[in-house]
Every structure is written in C-alpha cells, then in structure tokens.
Design an enzyme around this catalytic site. Structure first.
Site, PDB file in Angstrom:
ATOM      1  N   HIS A 154       4.916   7.683   9.551  1.00 45.35           N
ATOM      2  CA  HIS A 154       6.024   7.304   8.671  1.00 45.35           C
ATOM      3  C   HIS A 154       7.385   7.565   9.326  1.00 45.35           C
ATOM      4  CE1 HIS A 154       3.711   7.275   4.572  1.00 45.35           C
ATOM      5  NE2 HIS A 154       3.228   6.422   5.463  1.00 45.35           N
ATOM      6  N   GLU A 207       0.841  -1.199   0.000  1.00 49.33           N
ATOM      7  CA  GLU A 207       0.000   0.000   0.000  1.00 49.33           C
ATOM      8  C   GLU A 207       0.869   1.239   0.000  1.00 49.33           C
ATOM      9  OE1 GLU A 207      -2.331   3.283   2.147  1.00 49.33           O
ATOM     10  OE2 GLU A 207      -0.363   2.410   2.488  1.00 49.33           O
ATOM     11  N   GLU A 208       1.952   1.204   0.769  1.00 48.11           N
ATOM     12  CA  GLU A 208       2.817   2.364   0.889  1.00 48.11           C
ATOM     13  C   GLU A 208       3.581   2.659  -0.403  1.00 48.11           C
ATOM     14  OE1 GLU A 208       2.578   4.338   3.219  1.00 48.11           O
ATOM     15  OE2 GLU A 208       2.044   3.302   5.076  1.00 48.11           O
TER      16      GLU A 208
END
Length: 523
Positions: free
Chosen positions: A461, A332-333
């Site tokens: 993050h 996803e990232e």
C-alpha cells in the site's frame, strides 16, 4: 518455463452459439436436480485429460509472459498520477487492457459495472501533545469521518481490554469518553462497530490499535454508518500510548481527512465459449490498487498471473469439460465491493453453477512466504474451515507444491480478499498469496529465505509497489499453481467430491499460520 508465445484465439470446434456468462434455466436443470458434479462421460478419461492439460498449461505459462501485463499496469498507473485505484483513470486503463486481451483470445468477456464510494486520503496525522510531544504514525480508515483541517486535539482514553474490546455500550460504562479520543484494541467485532459504540458513548474520535505485528489499514465498510474520525495504529504504538496513560493524562492531536465521491467502476468477467456452464470453475484476482501507489504486487501480480493463464488456456484450443470463468475485481481495496456486488447479484441457481472459486492476491511479495488457504481449518485457528470442497482445493494446491518440492504454510480465511463473498455464499474456495504487511519470522526466513523481522511486502500500500517490487521466483511458482488448477478442474471436478483429507496436506513445520490477507481489514 517456456518463453511467451504468440497467443491465438479460441478455435471453436463447432459453429454453435457461444454460451452466455450466466446460463439459462434450461442449462441449469441438471444442477437443480442435484447433479453437483458431472458424472463420468463416455470418451476420454477426465483425470487423464486433466493431467495432460495441467502439464501443458504449466509448461506454457510463465512469469516472463505475465510480466508484460505488469508493464501495462505500471504504464496505466504512471499515466494517471501513480495509481490504479477503483474509479480512477489508471484502473479504467488496466481494465480496458485486460478486456481487450481476453476478447482477442476468443473469450466471452464483458464489463460488469457497479456503484461505490470512491475515496482519497487528504490527511492522516497523529501527534502526542502531552506529556512528551512527538509524532506518531496513523492510517486513516477507509470511509472515516473527517476532522477539521488542522485536526482534533483531545484527551486520550483507553477502553478496557477484553475479548470484544470497545464493541458494546457496556465497554464504556466505567470510562468517561465524552469529547475524548478512544484507544481501542482490535478484535471481537468490526471496526465499524467499534467506532459506532465509541461514538454512542460520546467519543470525538477513535484510534484502533492492532493486535498483530504490522500497520493497520482498515475499512469501515459502509460510509453511511460512520460517525467519528477513526484511524489505525500499530500494536507497538498502541502499547506505548497505553503505557503513557498508565502514568497519567495523555493529550493527542488527530487529523484524518478523506474526500469521498459516488462513482462507478467495473469488474471484468470472462468465460470460455465452451464447457458445461452448469459446472463452472471460477478464479479471480482484484485489479484495483490503493490510491497511494501503482499496486504492481497488490494486486497487479495476481491479475497478471490470471491473465497469463487465461490466454495460454485459449491458445491450447482444447475444449474444457467444464466452463471456466475468470474475474478481475474492482474496489477490493474499498472493502471487497466488486466481488460482493457480483455474488450478491447471482440468483440461487446461478450461484449453484459455480463449483469452486480460487483467489490470487499478492503472489509475488519480495520477502514473501508461500501461503495456501487452510480450507479444512486443520490448524484449528482463526475463522474456521471453508465450505465443503475447500479442504480438497487446499490439498490440490499443496500436493502440486509438494511435487515441486516448494515449501509452504497455511493461512487463515481472514476475509480480507475476494474469496470472502464466495465463502459466505457456500461456494468452496481456496488460493494462494505471499503475504502483505505481516512480519516475517526468523523461522520463516530460515525456511523460505528473505529477512526475518521485516514485512513480507515492505512496499504494501505504498508508492514503491512498482515493477521493482516483484519477486520473480514467487511469481513463477504461483502462476504455475494457477495453471495447474485451471488445467485440472476445467476437465475434472471429481477431486472435489472425494473424502476430505485429514490435514489437507498442511505443512506444520516452521512458524505456523499467520493472518496474511491483503485488502483493507473490516475487523
């Protein structure tokens, strides 16, 4: 909520063969003939069964139970250099744990592998050389082209601002950008389009300035289409550089270096062994982290909450009327690669099986807000409404929160998480989150608690996104949202076919809607 109990596997009520994750054409026939929602069947009332199962799952599912899964994700990251990024040993261990838990509980669970380009950031530095030397913060966009070691020193040039700044060749016609680094305001098109247009005009690099508060972590989407080093900077930094350019020449040194490799990673997909597969209720959360940290809130929280409810559902031994499918996405990232690959791999008939998709990404932010996706676009802002049924999904969540007297706000379908491919495929979507790098307003702090002027998740993050980064109250609330949805829609899909609510239960108090996605932006 009750303390966690020992999870027992599904007890199949009949010896018939377990259904595969994708039904055969025969099973799909009623759907292809137009039966989008099953008609009421003889026997127990679906609404009553939905209410009973919802209450049972909400009572059984807890943040305490889900925290044991978070501990396993943290251990996986600790043993793998501090992260659980797609293609890493940390993600592989997390996926193996999830799969093991699901199979023990009796689910038809499997890996679904797919290729992607793995990345590791080696350098992200920005320094103003003239007129006044200083260091500035920059975020390397995923799949950026790399500078030489030591960086690229060049004159900075501002691209004229309009609604689609830097998106078209004409935007550069009045500005000499050859050999320079283009300063481009976010908005109007994808980051990839902006860097391509700048490269076409001769730019040596690109800095994209955020048009929202908070840092800008973006992806260029397709590594084969990237031409120049591209980084993201905050709105404040962009404004400062633009003001300096108004006073004369500005020279900067930009160093962005990224290692890229072709790798394979895996989604984990699990389905109940019973329930009508022609009417499948689907929920998902991404399991991967960024390479900068263990990702316990982003998105260990959504993954653990989903797993907790899946195991509790199995322990009820109830046969759902509709099949329930859970997914833990990878990459996803890197740009929603796992969920995109999954949806792209569905046939038309398989896609029509999926009655709804609910997404849970970052559900325990320590300075968070309870955001509910605005399925009907009642706020008339941003990306517009979701496919038909999305408004009813929003209402289902907000009515549950209202009964609990839990405040909430609506958030836009920005496309920053794994609901994106489902919306594009026309599947009703919804879900919750608690915010990422966006800044909490004073009004939100008054309504939800916490600290105004600070990010919803200050460890977004980052290496500090650990077990200590979880808000237990928000975690509990959103696990209950998941449990209520699973209990409701596994037994009764008729709420999706009712008239769309005028405002889908949107709470218009407070600061209004903000963009609150979590994955790396593409635009």
């Amino acid at each position: 909520m009750s303390a966690p109990a020992r999870t027992r596997p599904y007890r199949r009520p009949s010896p018939r063969r377990a259904l595969p994750l994708v039904a055969s054409a025969v099973l799909l026939l009623p759907l292809l003939l137009g039966a989008a929602v099953p008609p009421p069947a003889a026997g127990p009332d679906p609404a009553r069964e939905a209410t009973r199962l919802s209450r049972e799952l909400v009572a059984a599912s807890s943040a305490t139970g889900a925290r044991r899964h978070l501990r396993r994700f943290q251990e996986a990251a600790d043993a793998a250099g501090g992260n659980r990024a797609a293609g890493s040993a940390g993600h592989d261990a997390s996926a193996a744990y999830v799969l093991q838990q699901l199979r023990r509980a009796g689910y038809d669970a499997r890996y679904e592998p797919f290729p992607f380009t793995w990345t590791e950031t080696l350098a992200e530095k920005l320094a103003v050389v003239t007129p006044e030397p200083r260091d500035a913060a920059v975020e390397a966009m995923t799949y950026t082209a790399s500078t030489e070691e030591g960086g690229l020193t060049a004159e900075l040039v501002r691209v004229p601002v309009d609604d689609t700044t830097g998106c078209e060749a004409a935007d550069y016609a009045r500005t000499e950008v050859t050999g320079r680094i283009a300063l481009i305001l976010r908005g109007g098109c994808s980051f990839q389009q902006k860097q391509a247009a700048a490269a076409g005009a001769g730019a040596a690099g690109a800095l994209i300035s955020n048009n929202l508060d908070g840092k800008l972590t973006g992806t260029l989407g397709d590594p084969t289409a990237v031409r120049i080093p591209t980084g993201g900077i905050t709105r404040a930094e962009g404004d400062t550089l633009a003001a300096a350019l108004d006073g004369g020449e500005v020279t900067v040194t930009l160093e962005l270096r990224e290692r890229q490799e072709k790798r394979t990673t895996r989604n984990v997909v699990a389905q109940t062994p019973d329930g009508d597969p022609a009417h499948t209720v689907m929920l998902g959360a991404h399991l991967d982290s960024v390479s900068e940290g263990p990702g316990i809130n982003d998105n260990g929280s959504g993954s653990a909450g989903l797993l907790e409810v899946a195991l509790r559902l199995a322990a009820t031994h109830r046969t759902p009327a509709n099949a329930v499918r859970f997914a833990w996405w990878s990459a996803e990232e890197n740009g929603l690669v796992g969920s995109d690959a999954y949806v792209a791999g569905l046939t038309d008939a398989q896609r029509q099986q999926i009655a709804l998709y609910l997404n849970f990404d970052m559900i325990a932010s320590p300075n968070g807000v309870e955001f509910v996706f605005d399925g009907d676009d009642s706020e008339a802002s941003g990306s517009g409404p979701g496919p038909a049924g999305s408004a009813q999904l929003e209402r289902g969540i907000t009515e549950f929160l209202k009964r609990r007297k839990t405040p909430y706000e609506s958030s836009d379908f920005t496309g920053r998480s794994d609901y994106g491919p489902f919306i594009e495929a026309g599947i009703p979507a919804g879900g919750t989150d608690t915010g990422a790098e966006g800044i909490k307003s004073a009004a939100q702090a008054g309504k939800f608690g916490g600290t105004g002027g600070t990010a919803y998740d200050p460890c977004y993050h980052a290496a500090c996104d650990t077990l200590d980064n979880i808000d237990p109250t928000a975690f509990e609330t959103n696990i209950d949202v998941i449990a209520d949805a699973v209990g409701t829609y596994s037994q009764d899909l008729r709420p999706l076919t009712g008239p769309a609510p005028a405002a889908a239960g949107t709470d218009r108090r407070g600061s209004g809607r903000l963009r609150t996605g979590h994955g790396r932006d593409t635009a």
